[in-house]
Write a protein that holds these residues in place. Structure first.
Motif, PDB file in Angstrom:
ATOM      1  N   GLY A 119      -0.438 -16.107  49.655  1.00  0.00           N
ATOM      2  CA  GLY A 119       0.809 -15.776  50.324  1.00  0.00           C
ATOM      3  C   GLY A 119       0.872 -14.344  50.805  1.00  0.00           C
ATOM      4  O   GLY A 119       1.173 -14.075  51.973  1.00  0.00           O
ATOM      5  N   ILE A 120       0.560 -13.402  49.913  1.00  0.00           N
ATOM      6  CA  ILE A 120       0.654 -11.989  50.287  1.00  0.00           C
ATOM      7  C   ILE A 120      -0.408 -11.651  51.326  1.00  0.00           C
ATOM      8  O   ILE A 120      -0.167 -10.853  52.248  1.00  0.00           O
ATOM      9  CB  ILE A 120       0.527 -11.076  49.040  1.00  0.00           C
ATOM     10  N   ASP A 121      -1.588 -12.271  51.212  1.00  0.00           N
ATOM     11  CA  ASP A 121      -2.642 -12.020  52.200  1.00  0.00           C
ATOM     12  C   ASP A 121      -2.259 -12.582  53.570  1.00  0.00           C
ATOM     13  O   ASP A 121      -2.581 -11.982  54.606  1.00  0.00           O
ATOM     14  CB  ASP A 121      -3.965 -12.644  51.739  1.00  0.00           C
ATOM     15  N   ALA A 122      -1.575 -13.716  53.590  1.00  0.00           N
ATOM     16  CA  ALA A 122      -1.169 -14.316  54.865  1.00  0.00           C
ATOM     17  C   ALA A 122      -0.221 -13.403  55.626  1.00  0.00           C
ATOM     18  O   ALA A 122      -0.237 -13.367  56.859  1.00  0.00           O
ATOM     19  CB  ALA A 122      -0.503 -15.669  54.621  1.00  0.00           C
ATOM     20  N   ILE A 123       0.593 -12.640  54.904  1.00  0.00           N
ATOM     21  CA  ILE A 123       1.545 -11.738  55.545  1.00  0.00           C
ATOM     22  C   ILE A 123       0.901 -10.387  55.864  1.00  0.00           C
ATOM     23  O   ILE A 123       1.147  -9.811  56.928  1.00  0.00           O
ATOM     24  CB  ILE A 123       2.783 -11.531  54.656  1.00  0.00           C
ATOM     25  N   LEU A 124       0.067  -9.887  54.984  1.00  0.00           N
ATOM     26  CA  LEU A 124      -0.452  -8.529  55.144  1.00  0.00           C
ATOM     27  C   LEU A 124      -1.777  -8.456  55.891  1.00  0.00           C
ATOM     28  O   LEU A 124      -1.960  -7.579  56.743  1.00  0.00           O
ATOM     29  CB  LEU A 124      -0.606  -7.863  53.772  1.00  0.00           C
ATOM     30  N   ASN A 125      -2.722  -9.338  55.570  1.00  0.00           N
ATOM     31  CA  ASN A 125      -4.057  -9.231  56.165  1.00  0.00           C
ATOM     32  C   ASN A 125      -4.029  -9.446  57.674  1.00  0.00           C
ATOM     33  O   ASN A 125      -3.231 -10.222  58.183  1.00  0.00           O
ATOM     34  CB  ASN A 125      -5.017 -10.241  55.527  1.00  0.00           C
ATOM     35  N   ILE A 126      -4.932  -8.805  58.353  1.00  0.00           N
ATOM     36  CA  ILE A 126      -4.941  -8.857  59.815  1.00  0.00           C
ATOM     37  C   ILE A 126      -5.138 -10.279  60.338  1.00  0.00           C
ATOM     38  O   ILE A 126      -4.648 -10.624  61.416  1.00  0.00           O
ATOM     39  CB  ILE A 126      -6.028  -7.912  60.378  1.00  0.00           C
ATOM     40  N   LYS A 127      -5.818 -11.121  59.560  1.00  0.00           N
ATOM     41  CA  LYS A 127      -6.044 -12.501  60.029  1.00  0.00           C
ATOM     42  C   LYS A 127      -4.742 -13.282  60.114  1.00  0.00           C
ATOM     43  O   LYS A 127      -4.623 -14.218  60.894  1.00  0.00           O
ATOM     44  CB  LYS A 127      -7.036 -13.222  59.120  1.00  0.00           C
ATOM     45  N   GLY A 128      -3.762 -12.921  59.300  1.00  0.00           N
ATOM     46  CA  GLY A 128      -2.426 -13.470  59.435  1.00  0.00           C
ATOM     47  C   GLY A 128      -2.261 -14.914  59.018  1.00  0.00           C
ATOM     48  O   GLY A 128      -2.995 -15.442  58.184  1.00  0.00           O
ATOM     49  N   PHE A 129      -1.285 -15.581  59.689  1.00  0.00           N
ATOM     50  CA  PHE A 129      -0.899 -16.939  59.306  1.00  0.00           C
ATOM     51  C   PHE A 129      -0.186 -17.605  60.474  1.00  0.00           C
ATOM     52  O   PHE A 129       0.549 -16.955  61.217  1.00  0.00           O
ATOM     53  CB  PHE A 129       0.033 -16.879  58.082  1.00  0.00           C
ATOM     54  N   ALA A 130      -0.413 -18.885  60.644  1.00  0.00           N
ATOM     55  CA  ALA A 130       0.259 -19.694  61.677  1.00  0.00           C
ATOM     56  C   ALA A 130       0.071 -19.130  63.072  1.00  0.00           C
ATOM     57  O   ALA A 130       0.972 -19.145  63.902  1.00  0.00           O
ATOM     58  CB  ALA A 130       1.749 -19.821  61.361  1.00  0.00           C
ATOM     59  N   GLY A 131      -1.124 -18.592  63.333  1.00  0.00           N
ATOM     60  CA  GLY A 131      -1.418 -18.062  64.658  1.00  0.00           C
ATOM     61  C   GLY A 131      -0.898 -16.668  64.915  1.00  0.00           C
ATOM     62  O   GLY A 131      -1.022 -16.155  66.027  1.00  0.00           O
ATOM     63  N   GLU A 132      -0.325 -16.020  63.902  1.00  0.00           N
ATOM     64  CA  GLU A 132       0.201 -14.664  64.058  1.00  0.00           C
ATOM     65  C   GLU A 132      -0.652 -13.684  63.248  1.00  0.00           C
ATOM     66  O   GLU A 132      -1.069 -14.000  62.131  1.00  0.00           O
ATOM     67  CB  GLU A 132       1.651 -14.578  63.582  1.00  0.00           C
ATOM     68  N   LYS A 133      -0.878 -12.509  63.803  1.00  0.00           N
ATOM     69  CA  LYS A 133      -1.604 -11.467  63.083  1.00  0.00           C
ATOM     70  C   LYS A 133      -0.746 -10.918  61.945  1.00  0.00           C
ATOM     71  O   LYS A 133       0.482 -10.833  62.050  1.00  0.00           O
ATOM     72  CB  LYS A 133      -1.964 -10.323  64.034  1.00  0.00           C
ATOM     73  N   GLY A 134      -1.423 -10.531  60.847  1.00  0.00           N
ATOM     74  CA  GLY A 134      -0.708  -9.948  59.723  1.00  0.00           C
ATOM     75  C   GLY A 134      -0.267  -8.517  59.987  1.00  0.00           C
ATOM     76  O   GLY A 134      -0.580  -7.934  61.026  1.00  0.00           O
ATOM     77  N   LEU A 135       0.463  -7.943  59.035  1.00  0.00           N
ATOM     78  CA  LEU A 135       1.049  -6.619  59.238  1.00  0.00           C
ATOM     79  C   LEU A 135       0.004  -5.520  59.422  1.00  0.00           C
ATOM     80  O   LEU A 135       0.298  -4.480  60.006  1.00  0.00           O
ATOM     81  CB  LEU A 135       1.976  -6.269  58.065  1.00  0.00           C
ATOM     82  N   GLU A 136      -1.217  -5.736  58.928  1.00  0.00           N
ATOM     83  CA  GLU A 136      -2.281  -4.753  59.155  1.00  0.00           C
ATOM     84  C   GLU A 136      -2.579  -4.574  60.648  1.00  0.00           C
ATOM     85  O   GLU A 136      -3.137  -3.554  61.050  1.00  0.00           O
ATOM     86  CB  GLU A 136      -3.551  -5.178  58.420  1.00  0.00           C
ATOM     87  N   TYR A 137      -2.217  -5.551  61.445  1.00  0.00           N
ATOM     88  CA  TYR A 137      -2.486  -5.497  62.884  1.00  0.00           C
ATOM     89  C   TYR A 137      -1.546  -4.525  63.596  1.00  0.00           C
ATOM     90  O   TYR A 137      -1.872  -4.025  64.677  1.00  0.00           O
ATOM     91  CB  TYR A 137      -2.325  -6.906  63.464  1.00  0.00           C
TER      92      TYR A 137
END
Length: 262
Positions: A119-137
């Motif tokens: 969960g936290i990686d989906a929001i923070l990591n650049i690879k993101g989630f659901a087609g969106e980039k994570g906050l690192e982007y």
């Protein structure tokens, strides 16, 4: 929009629902009867056991189908609706740069014994989630991902050291309400350590109810399916709100001695 609604199965308003559950009963006719009785007591009548399967020797899994008489009044439904616009990464960056003239610092972690970082990686990591980039982007965000099983004191220490503007905590493990206990502990620790100067506190996970933010002592709760863009949009909204909020004036204190002199 229709105000009063019932479940839809074959025809509008027929009240048909399907649910699944497990009973600690060996598979067989008596287990099916127990499942029907449970469904009846839950308001499903008639209830049909359309699937039952043994799970080991002493448990049975059921799928039950039937009709309920309950009606939902949509005017009584309480949810947290998004009160801020979704922004593109470029809009987030531009707005934050104007507001802060520096990068917004976000510290994220899974606290307590929770080792699920999906969960936290989906929001923070650049690879993101659901087609969106994570906050690192986002260029105007500095992201510090502490990973899993971070203690509350360590989270507070790192947030202070990083001068965090926001702390994001993900909780997936929910046995014995561990996710609720951990978030309350975290919120209390930040209040004690930093008072009104604490960062924004944001909790997220698939079993959280967004209505619980006040009860848990955090600024925002995100539930299942949350995307990085929603979190980024909230961060911009929260920073704007804090920037435009009027300063709190100190209360004027008049002593009894002063009153006597006047």
């Amino acid at each position: 929009m229709t105000r009063h609604v019932r479940p839809y199965g074959d025809t509008t308003g027929d009240g048909m629902v399907q649910m699944s559950f497990t009973l600690p009963v060996p598979a067989g006719p008596k287990a099916d009867g127990a499942a029907r009785q449970l469904a009846n007591r839950m308001g499903v009548d008639p209830a049909m056991v359309v699937h039952s399967k043994p799970i080991g020797d002493d448990f049975t899994f059921f799928v039950v189908y039937g009709s309920v008489q309950h009606i939902v009044d949509l005017d009584d439904v309480r949810v947290v609706e998004r009160e801020y616009p979704l922004l593109s990464p470029a809009e987030v960056n531009t707005t934050l740069k104007k507001l802060l003239r520096r990068k917004l610092v976000v510290v994220g972690a899974c606290i307590g014994s929770d080792a699920h970082t999906v969960g936290i990686d989906a929001i923070l990591n650049i690879k993101g989630f659901a087609g969106e980039k994570g906050l690192e982007y986002y260029r105007e965000l500095k992201v510090v991902n502490l990973g899993a099983q971070v203690s509350v004191p360590e989270l507070v220490r790192r947030a202070r050291a990083e001068k965090a503007d926001a702390v994001l905590v993900s909780q997936v493990v929910t046995q014995r309400d561990a996710h609720l206990l951990n978030i309350r502990e975290m919120a209390a620790a930040f209040r004690e350590a930093m008072g009104e100067r604490r960062p924004l506190l944001i909790a997220g996970g698939p079993r959280f109810d967004p209505l619980m933010a006040g009860e848990l002592g955090v600024d925002r709760v995100f539930g299942r399916g949350t995307t990085p863009g929603e979190v980024a949009g909230y961060l911009v909204h929260a920073v704007q709100t804090r920037k435009t909020a009027p300063p709190v004036k100190a209360a004027r204190v008049t002593s009894a001695k002063t009153k006597e002199n006047t």
